[in-house]
Scaffold this active site. Structure first.
Site, PDB file in Angstrom:
ATOM      1  N   TYR A  45      -0.018 -35.678  -5.864  1.00  0.00           N
ATOM      2  CA  TYR A  45      -0.750 -36.774  -5.224  1.00  0.00           C
ATOM      3  C   TYR A  45      -0.542 -38.052  -6.022  1.00  0.00           C
ATOM      4  O   TYR A  45      -0.826 -38.113  -7.218  1.00  0.00           O
ATOM      5  CB  TYR A  45      -2.241 -36.418  -5.188  1.00  0.00           C
ATOM      6  CG  TYR A  45      -3.136 -37.487  -4.638  1.00  0.00           C
ATOM      7  CD1 TYR A  45      -3.004 -37.925  -3.323  1.00  0.00           C
ATOM      8  CD2 TYR A  45      -4.122 -38.071  -5.428  1.00  0.00           C
ATOM      9  CE1 TYR A  45      -3.825 -38.912  -2.816  1.00  0.00           C
ATOM     10  CE2 TYR A  45      -4.950 -39.055  -4.930  1.00  0.00           C
ATOM     11  CZ  TYR A  45      -4.803 -39.469  -3.617  1.00  0.00           C
ATOM     12  OH  TYR A  45      -5.620 -40.443  -3.125  1.00  0.00           O
ATOM     13  N   SER A  71       0.829  -1.212   0.000  1.00  0.00           N
ATOM     14  CA  SER A  71       0.000   0.000   0.000  1.00  0.00           C
ATOM     15  C   SER A  71       0.861   1.258   0.000  1.00  0.00           C
ATOM     16  O   SER A  71       0.489   2.270  -0.598  1.00  0.00           O
ATOM     17  CB  SER A  71      -0.949  -0.006   1.197  1.00  0.00           C
ATOM     18  OG  SER A  71      -0.214  -0.070   2.394  1.00  0.00           O
ATOM     19  N   SER A  72       2.031   1.168   0.633  1.00  0.00           N
ATOM     20  CA  SER A  72       2.908   2.347   0.699  1.00  0.00           C
ATOM     21  C   SER A  72       3.371   2.771  -0.693  1.00  0.00           C
ATOM     22  O   SER A  72       3.631   3.942  -0.943  1.00  0.00           O
ATOM     23  CB  SER A  72       4.110   2.047   1.590  1.00  0.00           C
ATOM     24  OG  SER A  72       4.796   0.904   1.109  1.00  0.00           O
ATOM     25  N   LEU A  73       3.476   1.812  -1.614  1.00  0.00           N
ATOM     26  CA  LEU A  73       3.875   2.130  -2.990  1.00  0.00           C
ATOM     27  C   LEU A  73       2.648   2.379  -3.868  1.00  0.00           C
ATOM     28  O   LEU A  73       2.683   3.216  -4.774  1.00  0.00           O
ATOM     29  CB  LEU A  73       4.704   0.985  -3.578  1.00  0.00           C
ATOM     30  CG  LEU A  73       6.024   0.683  -2.860  1.00  0.00           C
ATOM     31  CD1 LEU A  73       6.674  -0.570  -3.433  1.00  0.00           C
ATOM     32  CD2 LEU A  73       6.970   1.866  -2.963  1.00  0.00           C
ATOM     33  N   ALA A  74       1.589   1.652  -3.581  1.00  0.00           N
ATOM     34  CA  ALA A  74       0.363   1.780  -4.385  1.00  0.00           C
ATOM     35  C   ALA A  74      -0.186   3.210  -4.318  1.00  0.00           C
ATOM     36  O   ALA A  74      -0.725   3.720  -5.289  1.00  0.00           O
ATOM     37  CB  ALA A  74      -0.692   0.791  -3.906  1.00  0.00           C
ATOM     38  N   ARG A  75       0.007   3.835  -3.175  1.00  0.00           N
ATOM     39  CA  ARG A  75      -0.575   5.188  -3.051  1.00  0.00           C
ATOM     40  C   ARG A  75       0.156   6.199  -3.923  1.00  0.00           C
ATOM     41  O   ARG A  75      -0.348   7.283  -4.177  1.00  0.00           O
ATOM     42  CB  ARG A  75      -0.632   5.611  -1.586  1.00  0.00           C
ATOM     43  CG  ARG A  75       0.681   5.809  -0.898  1.00  0.00           C
ATOM     44  CD  ARG A  75       0.444   6.323   0.528  1.00  0.00           C
ATOM     45  NE  ARG A  75      -0.250   5.323   1.340  1.00  0.00           N
ATOM     46  CZ  ARG A  75       0.291   4.691   2.383  1.00  0.00           C
ATOM     47  NH1 ARG A  75       1.523   4.960   2.757  1.00  0.00           N
ATOM     48  NH2 ARG A  75      -0.385   3.793   3.057  1.00  0.00           N
ATOM     49  N   LEU A  93       7.842  -9.536 -11.948  1.00  0.00           N
ATOM     50  CA  LEU A  93       6.866  -8.486 -11.651  1.00  0.00           C
ATOM     51  C   LEU A  93       6.653  -7.618 -12.884  1.00  0.00           C
ATOM     52  O   LEU A  93       7.614  -7.312 -13.599  1.00  0.00           O
ATOM     53  CB  LEU A  93       7.375  -7.608 -10.504  1.00  0.00           C
ATOM     54  CG  LEU A  93       7.731  -8.344  -9.203  1.00  0.00           C
ATOM     55  CD1 LEU A  93       8.481  -7.411  -8.258  1.00  0.00           C
ATOM     56  CD2 LEU A  93       6.481  -8.886  -8.528  1.00  0.00           C
ATOM     57  N   GLU A  94       5.415  -7.261 -13.127  1.00  0.00           N
ATOM     58  CA  GLU A  94       5.112  -6.314 -14.205  1.00  0.00           C
ATOM     59  C   GLU A  94       4.822  -4.985 -13.515  1.00  0.00           C
ATOM     60  O   GLU A  94       3.738  -4.801 -12.957  1.00  0.00           O
ATOM     61  CB  GLU A  94       3.898  -6.779 -15.011  1.00  0.00           C
ATOM     62  CG  GLU A  94       4.015  -8.194 -15.582  1.00  0.00           C
ATOM     63  CD  GLU A  94       3.454  -9.261 -14.663  1.00  0.00           C
ATOM     64  OE1 GLU A  94       2.623  -8.940 -13.811  1.00  0.00           O
ATOM     65  OE2 GLU A  94       3.866 -10.428 -14.781  1.00  0.00           O
TER      66      GLU A  94
END
Lengths: 87, 186
Positions: B176, B116-120, B142-143
């Protein structure tokens, strides 16, 4: 656990990656994998999902360039082997 | 079910989840682990559209090696010591510094999400493909796009994304052995 025979084509975009070809029953597909997954020309695919005659459906560790996770391969493309060694 | 920090540590200790180098203590939150940005970037060339030749990528063409196609329209770059400035509206490919291995025979998958710190600021780290499937191993590609109003400086080693681990309900087919019990598939 099974290992699938692959042919390395080139290095990937990142130094940790390799691009390999998978020989599927419907044709070749390319796949980007981590070089650590590549063990003497084989990549671990777990247990086959299904089999019909000599064809086995396996799930790849990543999506192929064509977007497929699961691919039918001939029996001779697979060998049994342990899961990747825990580093 | 999302794994808590305690469950993630237990899974790492058992070797069911491998992260190398191991995350620092402050990389954990209650339900995720921060991963950091590797110094290698793949940058889309700006001159591709100036050739007078229209290029169209058709991902459905089975014979097309999309990795090779990407290589022809991108260039490799390294983040300098004083950082890489990502302009507005620019897409680059980047990688986590950490190698992640979700063992085939265990019950873990994960999702890579932004911070969130970068998204903002408008920075996104993936384009609608956050799933890390059970059995995945490697660095996470990462894109990264800067959707924000200003250029953003990226530095090697900065926390860039978070990984949220989920426990699957049951073991996937490829982990499995039941369907082949009593018989040798190959």
């Amino acid at each position: 656990m099974m290992k699938l025979r692959v042919d390395k084509i080139s290095d990937g975009l990142h130094h940790s990656e390799a691009v390999v070809t998978i020989h599927g029953s419907d044709g070749d597909e390319s796949l980007v994998i981590d070089k650590r997954s590549l063990e003497n020309g084989f990549v671990s695919v777990g247990y086959p999902i299904r089999f019909e005659g000599n064809l086995y459906l396996v799930e790849l560790p990543r999506e192929t360039s064509a977007g497929n996770w699961r691919i039918w391969v001939d029996k001779n493309q697979l060998v049994t082997g342990p899961e990747r060694e825990i580093a | 079910m999302i794994l808590t920090d305690r469950e993630i540590r237990t899974a790492i200790k058992k070797g069911a989840i491998i992260i190398e180098p191991p995350p620092a203590e402050n990389a954990y939150s209650s339900t995720s682990i921060d991963l950091t940005l590797d110094h290698e970037l793949t940058i889309f060339r700006d001159d591709v559209s100036d050739t007078g030749i229209e290029m169209i990528l058709d991902p459905t063409m089975r014979k097309v090696d999309t990795e090779k196609a990407l290589e022809s329209i991108t260039m490799k770059a390294e983040i300098p010591s004083d950082g890489y400035v990502l302009p507005r509206n620019k897409l680059i490919l980047a990688y986590t510094k950490e190698y992640v291995d979700l063992r085939i025979d265990t019950k873990y998958a994960a999702r890579v999400e932004g911070k969130s710190s970068l998204a903002r600021y408008g920075l996104s780290v993936h384009i609608t493909a956050p799933t890390i499937h059970a059995g995945f191993d490697g660095r996470i590609r990462l894109e990264i796009i800067n959707h924000g109003p200003l250029s953003i400086k990226l530095r090697s080693g900065m926390p860039i994304c978070q990984l949220i681990f989920e426990q699957t309900l049951g073991t996937p087919d490829k982990g499995y052995n039941g369907q082949f019990s009593g018989q040798s598939p190959v």
